[in-house]
Design a protein around this motif. Sequence first.
Motif, mmCIF file in Angstrom:
data_model
loop_
_atom_site.group_PDB
_atom_site.id
_atom_site.type_symbol
_atom_site.label_atom_id
_atom_site.label_comp_id
_atom_site.label_asym_id
_atom_site.label_seq_id
_atom_site.Cartn_x
_atom_site.Cartn_y
_atom_site.Cartn_z
ATOM 1 N N GLN A 153 -23.106 -4.494 -25.681
ATOM 2 C CA GLN A 153 -22.317 -3.515 -26.415
ATOM 3 C C GLN A 153 -21.335 -2.803 -25.495
ATOM 4 O O GLN A 153 -20.206 -2.484 -25.895
ATOM 5 C CB GLN A 153 -23.231 -2.504 -27.112
ATOM 6 N N ASP A 154 -21.741 -2.553 -24.255
ATOM 7 C CA ASP A 154 -20.836 -1.918 -23.292
ATOM 8 C C ASP A 154 -19.594 -2.779 -23.071
ATOM 9 O O ASP A 154 -18.476 -2.258 -22.973
ATOM 10 C CB ASP A 154 -21.555 -1.708 -21.955
ATOM 11 N N ARG B 237 -17.451 -12.235 -30.286
ATOM 12 C CA ARG B 237 -18.822 -11.721 -30.246
ATOM 13 C C ARG B 237 -19.860 -12.810 -29.948
ATOM 14 O O ARG B 237 -20.684 -12.672 -29.045
ATOM 15 C CB ARG B 237 -19.141 -11.044 -31.584
ATOM 16 N N GLN C 287 -18.370 -5.016 -25.196
ATOM 17 C CA GLN C 287 -17.583 -4.996 -26.437
ATOM 18 C C GLN C 287 -16.742 -3.722 -26.515
ATOM 19 O O GLN C 287 -15.576 -3.755 -26.918
ATOM 20 C CB GLN C 287 -18.511 -5.080 -27.647
ATOM 21 N N ASP C 288 -17.348 -2.594 -26.130
ATOM 22 C CA ASP C 288 -16.635 -1.319 -26.188
ATOM 23 C C ASP C 288 -15.542 -1.239 -25.125
ATOM 24 O O ASP C 288 -14.471 -0.666 -25.363
ATOM 25 C CB ASP C 288 -17.618 -0.161 -26.002
ATOM 26 N N ALA C 289 -15.813 -1.782 -23.947
ATOM 27 C CA ALA C 289 -14.851 -1.695 -22.841
ATOM 28 C C ALA C 289 -13.669 -2.642 -23.025
ATOM 29 O O ALA C 289 -12.581 -2.389 -22.508
ATOM 30 C CB ALA C 289 -15.549 -1.996 -21.516
ATOM 31 N N HIS C 290 -13.876 -3.735 -23.779
ATOM 32 C CA HIS C 290 -12.819 -4.744 -23.950
ATOM 33 C C HIS C 290 -12.716 -5.150 -25.417
ATOM 34 O O HIS C 290 -13.032 -6.284 -25.778
ATOM 35 C CB HIS C 290 -13.115 -5.970 -23.076
ATOM 36 N N PRO C 291 -12.268 -4.230 -26.275
ATOM 37 C CA PRO C 291 -12.185 -4.565 -27.705
ATOM 38 C C PRO C 291 -11.201 -5.716 -27.936
ATOM 39 O O PRO C 291 -10.077 -5.709 -27.435
ATOM 40 C CB PRO C 291 -11.682 -3.266 -28.336
#
Length: 332
Positions: free
Chosen positions: A123-124, A135, A126-130
């Motif tokens: 999740q980190d 996925r 995914q959040d850092a590199h939208p």
Amino acid sequence: MNDTVNAPDSKASEAQAPDAASAAPAVADTAAAAAAASPEGARGDAPAGRRPGRRGGRNRRRGTPEGAAGDAVAVAAPAATAASAPAQGGGRRNIHPALEQLAQLYPHLFGAQFLPLKRGIFQDLQDAHPGVFERDALKVALGLHTRSTRYLQVVAEGRPRHDLGGQAVEAMAPEHVYHALTEVYRRRKPRDGEDLQAKLRRRIAQAFEASGLDRIGYDALVRSRDEKANAVLDEALAEVAERDAKAEALLRAFEASGSADVAQFADMYGMDVRAAERSLQRGRQLRSAAQARAAAAEAEAAAVGAPESVADTHGGGDAAGESAATPADDAK
């Protein structure tokens, strides 16, 4: 473990994470087969009076052919890449594209040297590199990475988990260290005369001592359904128990001697000074742990008896006891 970076299930590991440590014997076998198939290898089997065909040109007389055998040896390099995609064409492997991206973005985590990852790293990322990582592709890449032998080796060393910035944020759980250890040694192929089980027992013993848990607590955490692994665990814990008993006896003898000189004491018992110091230190650790457990048991017993004391003091019987229990009920 529920998250991608946790210690893997051994069956999943067999299916998805090839063992880099076992690549070398396979390469050697391939090279030998290729050499046997070369003109030099075929010459011994050619019928009498018939000269084998000249293949390989100017490299025919070299000790190591540059053809199939040379290519087989070259396979060792990509095979040593721990987090890689399934084998393709002749044993060569391609690194997963998402892992290549991760190695460029976070070389301190996914580069030449791996570090254990914090739980929730998916999740980190995914959040850092939208929008950067698809996925499902990221899940596959992290699965390959965390099931690789190189990754399991750093987990087995008991290193802490790290965030994307490379900061240690969480201690490695004892059960994760243990399961990584058993998986690494399950994959390893013994060399001539090498006793891998003895090495595994020593590593388990070290992991147990580093955990700070008692034998019962550690056993409850790490014991699995694998009977062979459980047998090695039992042997390792038995060896630790024997060694700990000696350490406690040595500490008592040292204190009874009235001497503060470890070197003199060690010489008296015919021991190496450093070994004596380690044993005495272990004895002190065991004593401190036993005292801490005793103190915790006394505190727990006192806490359990507290409501009865309050009830008796106020003379309220059940009402007082009910009132004393209310804060605990609110906290649930």
